[in-house]
Write an enzyme that holds these catalytic residues in place. Structure first.
Site, mmCIF file in Angstrom:
data_model
loop_
_atom_site.group_PDB
_atom_site.id
_atom_site.type_symbol
_atom_site.label_atom_id
_atom_site.label_comp_id
_atom_site.label_asym_id
_atom_site.label_seq_id
_atom_site.Cartn_x
_atom_site.Cartn_y
_atom_site.Cartn_z
ATOM 1 C CE LYS A 113 13.637 4.481 3.597
ATOM 2 N NZ LYS A 113 14.753 5.438 3.467
ATOM 3 N NE ARG A 183 9.748 12.620 1.557
ATOM 4 C CZ ARG A 183 10.502 11.539 1.665
ATOM 5 N NH1 ARG A 183 11.476 11.349 0.808
ATOM 6 N NH2 ARG A 183 10.273 10.638 2.585
ATOM 7 C CG ASP A 252 12.265 11.903 -4.630
ATOM 8 O OD1 ASP A 252 12.985 12.296 -5.559
ATOM 9 O OD2 ASP A 252 12.256 10.722 -4.228
#
Ligand code: AMP
Ligand code: MG
Length: 486
Positions: A113, A183, A252
């Site tokens: 990330k 997700r 999400d």
């Protein structure tokens, strides 16, 4: 134990093809340095903990180096944000580097990330700041240690790359681990773009990779949905029982595995407050602490809607209706354990509700209450805790009922204490603790983050010398506003 270069990849999600994700390489951050690593998370990949000290570790997890067998991809998804549908989201700043298969045959997604821009970055810079990366790292590993299902975090790398938020900050990357990064929003994307073949392909992928036991059922997709409902009911029961507020329960940010996912402005409650809103951008309190229960159900309904091309709507609805009773049963079970009760009694729900109301009106520290309740025999404990309450008559009435109720289970204090301390943490990740450690890390001192991580990874243990982490928060630390811009 393995070294980093020995990791084995089998990139199942990447093989689904370009309708599901795009090829993107990480964009490195400058002068990378290891901020913190989790030996427990490294063990999931069979990695030798000393690998974290190697130069190549910080290089890989800052985007400078990559395995030739990794296939970094940015995943496409959409989702409902604050109740409104956003047709195109996706990994705007994170990349699925690949799927590692460990010696036990378990699959772990490696997700970096803060790895730079992707086709889904929209107006964003593709970066994550040091502050939010540390927060995600600490929470992932702490929730896991508390027994709350969560994605995991391998490490945080810092850098000298500047990033502009409300002020100038520095870029960092956090390496997240999870068996899957799918997700609810992945399903919504293919549903709302009417790509029903891909919707089915995605369902098959999730079914075979993560819900293989459902293949035995007459209606495997329905069985999978039911299981997702059940896992989320369990997850939310844990959040409510331990006072965890996620803050951004958009679809999400909801994992198909029912694990805590995508940490943002989260908070553990200090003083009990059912209406607590931890995200300062959440003006209406849509994601307030007590709303997490109906919102989880709302999110599951959004997932169910996306499955309508694959499963009869009536049976989807029937499965969805299981959420609330499952949640209530799990929650009550957890709260009984937190109260040290062994058996189940019809009056337990009211006993819990009365306690929470008293805690709310007296602003009692939520998690410490339970820890202290187990410290000494029930009668002594309630006598000591009494001082924290303002409505003494109501507290005394509650305490009397609690003592009768505990006496029914009639076990002796050593056992009671051991049992209660095993479920009531002494150490909890309070925002101010994270904030102190982050302030040091922003000055280049990573020792406090590492120490906090260590303490929080054994939250139920007495840790002599570290009691200061178990204190009630100072007044300034109670109502910190956590920025959503991360
Ligand atoms: P979040 O609120 O972090 O769950 O993110 C919502 C969406 O915005 C996701 O599609 C993210 O990938 C994207 N996003 C968040 N921050 C950034 C950023 N700095 N650069 C690019 N995309 C971002
Ligand atoms: Mg997100």
């Amino acid at each position: 134990m393995k070294s980093l270069i020995e990791l084995q990849f089998d990139n199942r999600f990447a093989r689904l093809g370009d309708a599901f994700s795009s090829d993107v390489l990480p964009e490195p951050i400058a002068e990378p340095r290891l901020v913190v690593a989790s030996a427990a998370a490294m063990a999931l990949l069979d990695l030798d903990p000393s690998e974290a000290d190697s130069a190549v570790f910080a290089q890989i997890f800052s985007g400078h180096k990559l395995w030739s067998t990794a296939e970094p991809r940015a995943m496409v998804y959409s989702g409902h944000q604050f109740g409104g549908y956003n047709p195109r989201l996706g990994d705007g700043r994170g990349l699925l580097l690949g799927e590692v298969v460990n010696d036990a045959g378990d699959y772990w997604d490696l997700h970096l990330k803060g790895a730079g821009q992707t086709p889904y970055s929209r107006m964003g810079d593709g970066r994550a700041v040091l502050r939010s990366s540390i927060r995600e790292f600490l929470a992932s590993e702490h929730l896991h240690a508390l027994g709350i299902p969560s994605s995991r975090a391998l490490c945080v790398t810092g850098s000298s790359t500047p990033v502009w938020r409300e002020k100038q900050e520095s870029a960092a990357m956090v390496l997240r681990l999870a068996p899957s990064h799918v997700r609810f929003g992945h399903f919504e994307y293919f549903y709302y773009t009417q790509q029903h073949d891909q919707l089915k392909q995605l369902a098959e992928h999730v079914l075979h990779s993560h819900y293989a036991e459902c293949l035995q059922q007459e209606l495997p997709y329905l069985a999978m949905f039911r299981e997702i409902v059940e896992r989320n009911a369990t997850l939310i029961a844990y959040w409510q029982a331990y006072g965890f507020c996620h803050g951004v329960m958009n679809t999400d940010n909801m994992s198909i595995l029912g694990i805590t996912f995508d940490y943002g402005p989260y908070a553990f409650l200090d003083d009990f407050d059912a209406q607590h809103i931890c995200n300062h951008s959440d003006d209406t309190g849509r994601y307030s602490f007590s709303n997490q229960v109906p919102i989880a159900q709302w999110n599951l309904a959004a997932l169910g809607q996306a499955l309508v091309p694959l499963v009869e709507v009536d049976v989807l609805r029937e499965s969805l209706s299981l959420f609330l009773p499952l949640y209530q049963a799990h929650y009550l079970d957890l709260m009984r354990k937190r109260l040290g009760l062994l058996s189940a009694d019809a009056g337990d729900e009211a006993l819990v509700q009365r306690l929470l109301q008293l805690m709310q009106s007296s602003a009692v520290d939520y998690n410490l209450f339970f820890r202290e309740l187990g410290d000494s025999p029930a009668a002594e404990a309630v006598a000591r805790l009494r001082d924290d309450f303002t409505d003494l008559a109501s507290f005394d009435a509650w305490a009397a009922d609690y003592l009768v109720r505990s006496a029914q289970d009639g076990d002796e204090q050593t056992q009671r204490r051991t049992r209660m301390h095993a479920v009531n943490p002494k150490y909890i990740l309070r925002n101010y603790l994270a904030q102190d450690a982050i302030a040091a890390a922003e000055q280049g001192n990573y020792a406090p983050v590492r120490e906090l991580h260590q303490v929080l990874s054994q939250p139920f243990d007495e840790q002599p010398g570290f009691e200061r982490y178990a204190q009630r928060p100072p007044e300034w630390g109670k109502h910190l506003e956590i920025s959503c811009s991360s």
